[in-house]
Design an enzyme around this catalytic site. Structure first.
Site, PDB file in Angstrom:
ATOM      1  N   GLU A 115       0.825  -1.188   0.000  1.00  0.00           N
ATOM      2  CA  GLU A 115       0.000   0.000   0.000  1.00  0.00           C
ATOM      3  C   GLU A 115       0.870   1.253   0.000  1.00  0.00           C
ATOM      4  O   GLU A 115       1.923   1.306   0.650  1.00  0.00           O
ATOM      5  CB  GLU A 115      -0.950  -0.007   1.198  1.00  0.00           C
ATOM      6  CG  GLU A 115      -2.029  -1.087   1.051  1.00  0.00           C
ATOM      7  CD  GLU A 115      -3.052  -1.086   2.168  1.00  0.00           C
ATOM      8  OE1 GLU A 115      -4.195  -1.505   1.902  1.00  0.00           O
ATOM      9  OE2 GLU A 115      -2.709  -0.692   3.299  1.00  0.00           O
ATOM     10  N   CYS A 128       3.595   8.526   1.136  1.00  0.00           N
ATOM     11  CA  CYS A 128       4.092   7.533   2.090  1.00  0.00           C
ATOM     12  C   CYS A 128       4.346   6.236   1.330  1.00  0.00           C
ATOM     13  O   CYS A 128       3.419   5.620   0.800  1.00  0.00           O
ATOM     14  CB  CYS A 128       3.060   7.331   3.202  1.00  0.00           C
ATOM     15  SG  CYS A 128       3.572   6.159   4.473  1.00  0.00           S
ATOM     16  N   CYS A 135       6.033  -7.034   7.100  1.00  0.00           N
ATOM     17  CA  CYS A 135       7.047  -6.499   8.007  1.00  0.00           C
ATOM     18  C   CYS A 135       7.458  -7.604   8.972  1.00  0.00           C
ATOM     19  O   CYS A 135       6.662  -8.483   9.301  1.00  0.00           O
ATOM     20  CB  CYS A 135       6.487  -5.302   8.778  1.00  0.00           C
ATOM     21  SG  CYS A 135       7.736  -4.392   9.720  1.00  0.00           S
ATOM     22  N   CYS A 139       5.687  -4.736  15.652  1.00  0.00           N
ATOM     23  CA  CYS A 139       5.335  -3.686  16.623  1.00  0.00           C
ATOM     24  C   CYS A 139       3.867  -3.862  16.994  1.00  0.00           C
ATOM     25  O   CYS A 139       3.004  -3.934  16.122  1.00  0.00           O
ATOM     26  CB  CYS A 139       5.590  -2.305  16.021  1.00  0.00           C
ATOM     27  SG  CYS A 139       7.333  -2.018  15.616  1.00  0.00           S
ATOM     28  N   CYS A 142       0.927  -1.613  15.600  1.00  0.00           N
ATOM     29  CA  CYS A 142       0.919  -1.356  14.163  1.00  0.00           C
ATOM     30  C   CYS A 142       0.217  -2.482  13.423  1.00  0.00           C
ATOM     31  O   CYS A 142       0.558  -3.660  13.601  1.00  0.00           O
ATOM     32  CB  CYS A 142       2.363  -1.216  13.663  1.00  0.00           C
ATOM     33  SG  CYS A 142       2.489  -0.915  11.897  1.00  0.00           S
ATOM     34  N   HIS A 251       8.331   5.912  20.690  1.00  0.00           N
ATOM     35  CA  HIS A 251       7.104   5.397  21.291  1.00  0.00           C
ATOM     36  C   HIS A 251       7.169   4.988  22.762  1.00  0.00           C
ATOM     37  O   HIS A 251       6.136   4.615  23.331  1.00  0.00           O
ATOM     38  CB  HIS A 251       6.546   4.210  20.487  1.00  0.00           C
ATOM     39  CG  HIS A 251       6.410   4.472  19.032  1.00  0.00           C
ATOM     40  ND1 HIS A 251       5.752   5.580  18.535  1.00  0.00           N
ATOM     41  CD2 HIS A 251       6.874   3.783  17.949  1.00  0.00           C
ATOM     42  CE1 HIS A 251       5.805   5.552  17.205  1.00  0.00           C
ATOM     43  NE2 HIS A 251       6.481   4.485  16.830  1.00  0.00           N
ATOM     44  N   CYS A 369      -1.490   6.473   9.821  1.00  0.00           N
ATOM     45  CA  CYS A 369      -0.253   5.900  10.343  1.00  0.00           C
ATOM     46  C   CYS A 369      -0.530   4.642  11.153  1.00  0.00           C
ATOM     47  O   CYS A 369      -1.360   4.638  12.056  1.00  0.00           O
ATOM     48  CB  CYS A 369       0.451   6.942  11.210  1.00  0.00           C
ATOM     49  SG  CYS A 369       1.989   6.382  11.932  1.00  0.00           S
TER      50      CYS A 369
END
Length: 388
Positions: A115, A128, A135, A139, A142, A251, A369
């Site tokens: 995406e 972006c 991935c 995380c 996410c 974070h 995000c």
């Protein structure tokens, strides 16, 4: 300069077969393009000029048809068409948010999907870009982190996302006319899409060098921001070999919390990460480092967290982007309240750091995000029916 070993990740990516047939010129560096042209029969004495001409047609003018490269002889255009292609990823779906954000589901080689998100703003626009299919970092806040890693993107697939967005925005020069004024619709790139850019360093570097080349897309290095979760060995290389702006998915202010939110912290903890960051602005001749901080209710949003944060980054030219958590189906966290975010931001601001609160964009199309997740993880599970 001595060769640097590639940065690897603790996971096996699915290998890609080298395709037969014409070579795709998109994603080749200038040196690789010149070599390819020589190998195709271009006299070495002409190779530099031909490389420059072809490069400008592809990246400055957005031309995909060799027949339209009118400053090349017809016989040479025919040779190029026989040996090469100019191919970019395919847009499968295009969604437009109520706020104007565009999310593209993009198909790449092998039928996999990533995406890409375009965010329009007043007088500018940010793309972006994804660097991996899926991935490996997991995380916990996410959505992309719930998708297993399939493979790295090539340099051509990364820069191809920029090209397809410019196609959709109508931002290539009109044939036969001088380049238009530089009030660009696509003015900035952030490597904050799917994947960890520093686990695909060479492809990301080559794609960004293409994007920055003054005879092509021509974006300043200060218009490109690479976001990493903290792959420490790649930080100095980014400064030396790309020189773009840097953002850190931070974070948390303690290793205990960051281990849960950003598990790569178990490999390179907060102290090691900050040590690597202190030299970055000097090495890259860059501006401030951006610390990205997602606001999670009751997890990392206390006044004590805010005070620890400003102490941790003391001495690093920095700004802190506070990101209200963008919820997704099954998410284990909740967004901090507006009052809590404001109180956190005030502590950071009073300590002397810019602390903008990011306005969520594209939430209605799951483009904000931390929300990106394609259908591509299903692709390896599909079975092709045997031929009749």
């Amino acid at each position: 300069m001595t060769a640097t070993a590639p940065i690897t990740q603790d996971v096996m990516t699915i290998p890609r077969a080298i395709p037969d047939g014409p070579v795709n010129l998109v994603g080749l560096t200038r040196e690789e393009l010149r070599t390819a042209l020589i190998d195709a029969g271009t006299p070495e004495g002409q190779a530099k000029m031909r490389e420059r001409q072809v490069w400008q047609w592809i990246y400055e003018k957005g031309v995909r048809d060799f027949g339209a490269m009118t400053n090349l002889a017809k016989s040479y255009r025919a040779l190029l068409a026989e040996r090469f292609v100019i191919a970019i990823p395919e847009i499968v779906t295009r969604q437009v948010s109520a706020d104007g954000t565009r999310k593209y589901l993009v198909r790449i080689a092998g039928g996999h999907e990533v995406e890409t998100v375009y965010i329009p703003e007043e007088g500018r626009g940010t793309l972006c870009v994804s660097s991996q299919v899926g991935c490996t970092l997991t995380c916990s806040f996410c959505h992309t982190g719930t998708q297993r890693l399939v493979r790295n993107l090539t340099a051509g697939e990364i820069v191809g996302q920029i090209m397809l967005a410019r196609d959709d925005l109508g931002e290539w020069p009109e044939p036969g006319r001088a380049p238009k004024d530089e009030t660009r619709l696509l003015s900035n790139i952030v490597l904050m899409g799917m994947g960890e850019p520093l686990y695909n360093f060479e492809s990301v570097r080559d794609a960004m060098k293409i994007a920055m080349d003054p005879e092509g897309i021509s974006l300043s290095r200060r218009r490109i921001t690479l976001s990493t979760s903290g792959v420490v060995p790649g930080i100095a290389r980014t400064a030396e070999e790309i020189g773009c702006l840097l953002a850190i998915s931070f974070h948390a202010t303690t290793d205990e919390v960051r281990d849960k939110l950003v598990p790569i912290n178990k490999k390179w903890n907060i102290r090691e990460l900050l040590d690597a960051l202190r030299d970055y602005p000097r090495l890259s001749n860059s501006e401030r480092i951006t610390f990205e901080y997602v606001m999670l209710d009751g997890v990392n949003d206390s006044d004590a967290d805010a005070r620890r944060l400003v102490q941790l980054i003391k001495g690093i030219p920095a700004k802190i982007n506070l990101i209200p958590f963008n919820e997704w189906p099954g998410a284990p966290y909740r967004r901090s309240t507006d009052a809590r975010i404001k109180a956190f931001a005030n502590i950071v601001y009073r300590a002397g750091y810019a602390s903008p609160v990011r306005t969520p964009r594209g939430e209605d199309i799951m483009a904000a995000c931390g929300q990106l997740k394609s259908a591509s993880e299903r692709a390896p599970r599909k079975r092709t029916a045997p031929a009749e």
